[in-house]
Motif scaffolding. Sequence first.
Motif, PDB file in Angstrom:
ATOM      1  N   GLY A 151       0.838  -1.190   0.000  1.00  0.00           N
ATOM      2  CA  GLY A 151       0.000   0.000   0.000  1.00  0.00           C
ATOM      3  C   GLY A 151       0.870   1.236   0.000  1.00  0.00           C
ATOM      4  O   GLY A 151       1.836   1.330   0.775  1.00  0.00           O
ATOM      5  N   VAL A 152       0.554   2.191  -0.873  1.00  0.00           N
ATOM      6  CA  VAL A 152       1.365   3.407  -0.989  1.00  0.00           C
ATOM      7  C   VAL A 152       0.458   4.618  -0.775  1.00  0.00           C
ATOM      8  O   VAL A 152      -0.498   4.846  -1.544  1.00  0.00           O
ATOM      9  CB  VAL A 152       2.049   3.501  -2.366  1.00  0.00           C
ATOM     10  N   LEU A 153       0.730   5.389   0.268  1.00  0.00           N
ATOM     11  CA  LEU A 153      -0.033   6.589   0.579  1.00  0.00           C
ATOM     12  C   LEU A 153       0.798   7.805   0.246  1.00  0.00           C
ATOM     13  O   LEU A 153       1.905   7.971   0.744  1.00  0.00           O
ATOM     14  CB  LEU A 153      -0.400   6.611   2.066  1.00  0.00           C
ATOM     15  N   MET A 154       0.254   8.672  -0.619  1.00  0.00           N
ATOM     16  CA  MET A 154       0.904   9.940  -0.953  1.00  0.00           C
ATOM     17  C   MET A 154       0.069  11.044  -0.326  1.00  0.00           C
ATOM     18  O   MET A 154      -1.091  11.267  -0.723  1.00  0.00           O
ATOM     19  CB  MET A 154       0.986  10.124  -2.468  1.00  0.00           C
ATOM     20  N   ALA A 155       0.656  11.759   0.652  1.00  0.00           N
ATOM     21  CA  ALA A 155      -0.126  12.710   1.443  1.00  0.00           C
ATOM     22  C   ALA A 155      -0.178  14.103   0.853  1.00  0.00           C
ATOM     23  O   ALA A 155      -0.999  14.930   1.289  1.00  0.00           O
ATOM     24  CB  ALA A 155       0.423  12.775   2.860  1.00  0.00           C
ATOM     25  N   GLY A 156       0.670  14.417  -0.110  1.00  0.00           N
ATOM     26  CA  GLY A 156       0.632  15.760  -0.654  1.00  0.00           C
ATOM     27  C   GLY A 156       1.612  15.964  -1.782  1.00  0.00           C
ATOM     28  O   GLY A 156       2.431  15.091  -2.097  1.00  0.00           O
ATOM     29  N   VAL A 157       1.500  17.157  -2.386  1.00  0.00           N
ATOM     30  CA  VAL A 157       2.377  17.482  -3.507  1.00  0.00           C
ATOM     31  C   VAL A 157       3.641  18.143  -2.978  1.00  0.00           C
ATOM     32  O   VAL A 157       3.731  18.545  -1.814  1.00  0.00           O
ATOM     33  CB  VAL A 157       1.663  18.414  -4.506  1.00  0.00           C
ATOM     34  N   GLY A 158       4.619  18.251  -3.872  1.00  0.00           N
ATOM     35  CA  GLY A 158       5.866  18.871  -3.509  1.00  0.00           C
ATOM     36  C   GLY A 158       5.742  20.370  -3.365  1.00  0.00           C
ATOM     37  O   GLY A 158       4.764  20.990  -3.815  1.00  0.00           O
ATOM     38  N   SER A 159       6.757  20.968  -2.748  1.00  0.00           N
ATOM     39  CA  SER A 159       6.756  22.404  -2.540  1.00  0.00           C
ATOM     40  C   SER A 159       6.753  23.135  -3.874  1.00  0.00           C
ATOM     41  O   SER A 159       7.534  22.839  -4.767  1.00  0.00           O
ATOM     42  CB  SER A 159       7.990  22.804  -1.731  1.00  0.00           C
ATOM     43  N   GLY A 160       5.838  24.107  -3.990  1.00  0.00           N
ATOM     44  CA  GLY A 160       5.779  24.931  -5.181  1.00  0.00           C
ATOM     45  C   GLY A 160       5.056  24.307  -6.356  1.00  0.00           C
ATOM     46  O   GLY A 160       5.009  24.905  -7.438  1.00  0.00           O
ATOM     47  N   VAL A 161       4.510  23.111  -6.183  1.00  0.00           N
ATOM     48  CA  VAL A 161       3.799  22.437  -7.273  1.00  0.00           C
ATOM     49  C   VAL A 161       2.374  22.982  -7.348  1.00  0.00           C
ATOM     50  O   VAL A 161       1.623  22.948  -6.360  1.00  0.00           O
ATOM     51  CB  VAL A 161       3.776  20.906  -7.076  1.00  0.00           C
ATOM     52  N   SER A 162       1.982  23.487  -8.497  1.00  0.00           N
ATOM     53  CA  SER A 162       0.667  24.084  -8.676  1.00  0.00           C
ATOM     54  C   SER A 162      -0.398  23.031  -8.921  1.00  0.00           C
ATOM     55  O   SER A 162      -0.098  21.882  -9.258  1.00  0.00           O
ATOM     56  CB  SER A 162       0.693  25.062  -9.862  1.00  0.00           C
ATOM     57  N   ASP A 163      -1.675  23.466  -8.763  1.00  0.00           N
ATOM     58  CA  ASP A 163      -2.776  22.552  -9.060  1.00  0.00           C
ATOM     59  C   ASP A 163      -2.771  22.149 -10.521  1.00  0.00           C
ATOM     60  O   ASP A 163      -3.100  21.001 -10.861  1.00  0.00           O
ATOM     61  CB  ASP A 163      -4.118  23.221  -8.711  1.00  0.00           C
ATOM     62  N   ALA A 164      -2.394  23.063 -11.386  1.00  0.00           N
ATOM     63  CA  ALA A 164      -2.388  22.760 -12.819  1.00  0.00           C
ATOM     64  C   ALA A 164      -1.392  21.649 -13.148  1.00  0.00           C
ATOM     65  O   ALA A 164      -1.623  20.829 -14.054  1.00  0.00           O
ATOM     66  CB  ALA A 164      -2.041  24.019 -13.611  1.00  0.00           C
ATOM     67  N   ALA A 165      -0.282  21.617 -12.386  1.00  0.00           N
ATOM     68  CA  ALA A 165       0.747  20.622 -12.672  1.00  0.00           C
ATOM     69  C   ALA A 165       0.278  19.212 -12.353  1.00  0.00           C
ATOM     70  O   ALA A 165       0.792  18.236 -12.912  1.00  0.00           O
ATOM     71  CB  ALA A 165       2.012  20.943 -11.880  1.00  0.00           C
ATOM     72  N   VAL A 166      -0.685  19.062 -11.424  1.00  0.00           N
ATOM     73  CA  VAL A 166      -1.174  17.726 -11.056  1.00  0.00           C
ATOM     74  C   VAL A 166      -2.584  17.494 -11.579  1.00  0.00           C
ATOM     75  O   VAL A 166      -3.339  16.686 -11.040  1.00  0.00           O
ATOM     76  CB  VAL A 166      -1.116  17.518  -9.525  1.00  0.00           C
TER      77      VAL A 166
END
Length: 508
Positions: A151-166
């Motif tokens: 199981g792999v949990l990703m809790a958030g995006v990296g610093s400075g990563v915009s919503d558009a990028a994800v």
Amino acid sequence: LAYASSAGAAASVTCASPGSTTGFGECSVTVPSSWFSTAEARSLDLTVTASYSGSGVAATASAAGAVALAAAPSHPSLSVSGVRAVVAQSPRFPGDVMTVTVFGYTNGQPLKAFLLDFAYDVTVLEYVTSSAAGSALYTTPTVDATAGAVGVLMAGVGSGVSDAAVTGTDVEMLTLSFRVLAGAAAGSYPAALTCTATEMLNSLGLNFVAESTGQMEDGRGGSQGAATLDVELSEVVALAPYVTSTGDASRVNMAPLSGTADALSIAAVRLYSRAGDASAAAAAGPSTFACAAADPVAAAAVATIDGATCAVTLDGTHTAGAEALGVTVTLASDAAVAETMSLRVWFPVAAEVAVDVPTVPAIAGLSRSASGACAGTADDAGLGDVAHAYARARARAIATFSYDGTADGPGSTAALGFADGLDVTPLVTLGTTDGSIAVVQKEAATGAAYVTGVDGSAGGAVSVVVTSEPGGAGSLATPAAVTIGAAVAAEAVTSLAVVAFTAASWSV
């Protein structure tokens, strides 16, 4: 090595130098993914060019369609929110590591966090600990790994990563790796790996994907809910035989003249189906390979081949040479894997002994005492232990060799420019038919041979013969007649030079 695709693309690489022992060289090539087509299978034409120190082309060999390029699998794009996982699309070998890359289709939602659950077949795969890593868009994931599940949990995006990028149709989410078990059996594993998008959360924390089966992109193409993994075992697919003992694949059977057999051994380099497995040289044996004459009837006159040890012997029992004596090397575990190498065998078809002068006189004015002291005075005539000293004549053994049975045909040494034969004196033993009259002396340093009279003999007619012939003196080489004569005044010695030979060195 030059390689060209059937679609027109071409490239080349410089290969490593051949091994000094095996003569075998390898070239390593990674075919660009762009050379593969989803519409058709393609092939590669190969051309190998060999040269000596880059000074010029020595040999070129080509093979059209030598490598098959399978059609690349085609997978549909995602049309609804979810994930796709790119897995191995070609067979893997035990010990190989398979990297899995997961992409997400967000359907306009920014993918801020997610939970993915992987299930894998423990009979063929194991999870590589700490291999899970978020893409450049995300932080470090939290991993919960148990046997058969990750199981792999990703809790958030990296610093400075915009919503558009994800947000998008193909957002790279993470990678993780699985290793094919060392003891995995060969075969197809239809449910080797699955991926479930348990949660995909947007910037408001809303779960816009729940319990969605990921599209597994394996070698079958299409949209698959579980990845099939094909496992192959690394196997020997080809043999490259070579001569291991002194010399090479061109041999000379001197035994009919010298009595000494030429013995050689054949080993082979094994080439494997797995590109990462280095080729390995091996000697013959029950678990490796065996040898046999390609044409046993023809080979019987040329050589003796020990099938178990791959030892080849050329001796006095053989009666012919061969332009290409075929020795087939066969893999012990698979008789379909075999390679035939050729040995060129030169055989003496004619030989003679030649002496520089027909008569070897005693030397007037020079005598030799029984103790070996030279006096050279008239007083010697009154000494009972004084005998005449003899001149000497150069004796040579001359032979013509052939691999086609002719003395002057295209397969003879005469065709190579040695019309008068080759001097083989250093390789044979010369003697006379009457050792009480004359003897042959051979210089250790040069191998040159001389016939001279025996001190105290009355002289007479003898023949110089090759005494090392297994069939007896004169069975192959024609003897040379020589007469050991009385003293001749014209041959009187006026000076004597003594040379001490202490050492020698050669360089090439």
